[in-house]
Design a protein around this motif. Sequence first.
Motif, short mmCIF file in Angstrom:
data_model
loop_
_atom_site.label_atom_id
_atom_site.label_comp_id
_atom_site.label_asym_id
_atom_site.label_seq_id
_atom_site.Cartn_x
_atom_site.Cartn_y
_atom_site.Cartn_z
N ALA A 115 0.83 -1.21 0.00
CA ALA A 115 0.00 0.00 0.00
C ALA A 115 0.87 1.26 0.00
O ALA A 115 0.60 2.21 -0.75
CB ALA A 115 -0.93 -0.01 1.21
N ASN A 116 1.91 1.25 0.80
CA ASN A 116 2.73 2.46 0.94
C ASN A 116 3.59 2.74 -0.29
O ASN A 116 3.74 3.90 -0.68
CB ASN A 116 3.59 2.38 2.20
N THR A 117 4.12 1.71 -0.93
CA THR A 117 4.89 1.97 -2.14
C THR A 117 3.98 2.34 -3.30
O THR A 117 4.36 3.14 -4.16
CB THR A 117 5.81 0.79 -2.51
N ALA A 118 2.77 1.80 -3.32
CA ALA A 118 1.81 2.20 -4.36
C ALA A 118 1.45 3.68 -4.20
O ALA A 118 1.46 4.45 -5.17
CB ALA A 118 0.56 1.33 -4.28
N ASN A 119 1.15 4.09 -2.97
CA ASN A 119 0.82 5.50 -2.74
C ASN A 119 2.02 6.41 -2.95
O ASN A 119 1.88 7.53 -3.46
CB ASN A 119 0.22 5.69 -1.35
N ALA A 120 3.20 5.95 -2.57
CA ALA A 120 4.41 6.77 -2.76
C ALA A 120 4.68 7.00 -4.25
O ALA A 120 5.01 8.12 -4.66
CB ALA A 120 5.62 6.10 -2.09
N SER A 121 4.54 5.97 -5.07
CA SER A 121 4.77 6.15 -6.51
C SER A 121 3.71 7.06 -7.11
O SER A 121 4.02 7.90 -7.97
CB SER A 121 4.83 4.81 -7.24
N ALA A 122 2.46 6.94 -6.66
CA ALA A 122 1.40 7.83 -7.16
C ALA A 122 1.67 9.27 -6.76
O ALA A 122 1.48 10.19 -7.57
CB ALA A 122 0.04 7.37 -6.63
N LEU A 123 2.12 9.49 -5.53
CA LEU A 123 2.43 10.84 -5.07
C LEU A 123 3.55 11.45 -5.90
O LEU A 123 3.45 12.61 -6.34
CB LEU A 123 2.81 10.81 -3.59
N LEU A 124 4.61 10.70 -6.14
CA LEU A 124 5.71 11.21 -6.96
C LEU A 124 5.24 11.54 -8.37
O LEU A 124 5.57 12.60 -8.91
CB LEU A 124 6.85 10.18 -7.03
N PHE A 125 4.47 10.65 -8.97
CA PHE A 125 4.01 10.86 -10.34
C PHE A 125 3.09 12.08 -10.44
O PHE A 125 3.11 12.80 -11.44
CB PHE A 125 3.30 9.60 -10.84
N MET A 126 2.33 12.32 -9.40
CA MET A 126 1.40 13.44 -9.38
C MET A 126 2.12 14.77 -9.13
O MET A 126 1.77 15.79 -9.73
CB MET A 126 0.37 13.20 -8.28
N GLU A 127 3.14 14.76 -8.30
CA GLU A 127 3.76 16.01 -7.84
C GLU A 127 5.05 16.40 -8.56
O GLU A 127 5.36 17.59 -8.65
CB GLU A 127 4.03 15.95 -6.33
N LEU A 128 5.82 15.44 -9.04
CA LEU A 128 7.09 15.77 -9.69
C LEU A 128 6.85 16.19 -11.13
O LEU A 128 6.29 15.41 -11.91
CB LEU A 128 8.05 14.58 -9.68
N PRO A 129 7.27 17.38 -11.50
CA PRO A 129 7.11 17.79 -12.89
C PRO A 129 8.11 17.08 -13.81
O PRO A 129 9.20 16.69 -13.38
CB PRO A 129 7.37 19.30 -12.86
N ASP A 130 7.74 16.92 -15.06
CA ASP A 130 8.62 16.44 -16.11
C ASP A 130 9.19 15.05 -15.84
O ASP A 130 10.38 14.81 -16.02
CB ASP A 130 9.74 17.46 -16.36
N ILE A 131 8.33 14.14 -15.39
CA ILE A 131 8.74 12.73 -15.26
C ILE A 131 7.76 11.88 -16.05
O ILE A 131 6.63 12.28 -16.30
CB ILE A 131 8.84 12.26 -13.79
N ASN A 132 8.22 10.69 -16.45
CA ASN A 132 7.34 9.78 -17.17
C ASN A 132 7.24 8.40 -16.52
O ASN A 132 6.53 7.53 -17.01
CB ASN A 132 7.75 9.65 -18.65
N TRP A 133 7.94 8.22 -15.38
CA TRP A 133 7.86 6.94 -14.66
C TRP A 133 8.35 7.15 -13.24
O TRP A 133 9.37 7.82 -13.02
CB TRP A 133 8.71 5.88 -15.35
#
Length: 156
Positions: free
Chosen positions: A26-44
């Motif tokens: 659960a925590n790594t799923a949410n952590a990856s979603a948070l990064l993808f949502m908040e970090l600009p200019d990333i694709n993975w």
Amino acid sequence: MSTRDFYTALNAQLAGLLSTERDWLANTANASALLFMELPDINWAGFYFLHDGELRLGPFQGKPACTRIPVGAGVCGTAVATGEAQLVEDVHQFPGHIACDAVSASEVVVPLYDGDRCLGVLDIDSPSLARFTREDLQGLQDFAEVLLQNSDLSGA
């Protein structure tokens, strides 16, 4: 907002998100979603976990990815083999780079440790060359530390 302030806020957001849950999945799923949502200019953004001498794909956000990476291969495998974070300005110049997505141009990988035991890596890709700075690396290492302190990743 400065890069340092951005990561301070991001890492506080992660700590809040994980405050009532310790489950690694659960925590790594949410952590990856948070990064993808908040970090600009990333694709993975996601995780690989070490099993039987190879990295296996964990929770992520982005296009489908390589499912297994040998230790020592590519940027992720190099991070595990050396025990050091990898900040790569141009992945196409990285010896042995594994192109899971040909659009990716730069990458940052942070090894995840429980004491002396490597559990896996946090991996983030960008379609832009030299997207990540030393400040990004430090912020992401701090992000990984928040995750490690608030999760039972040894079961991953």
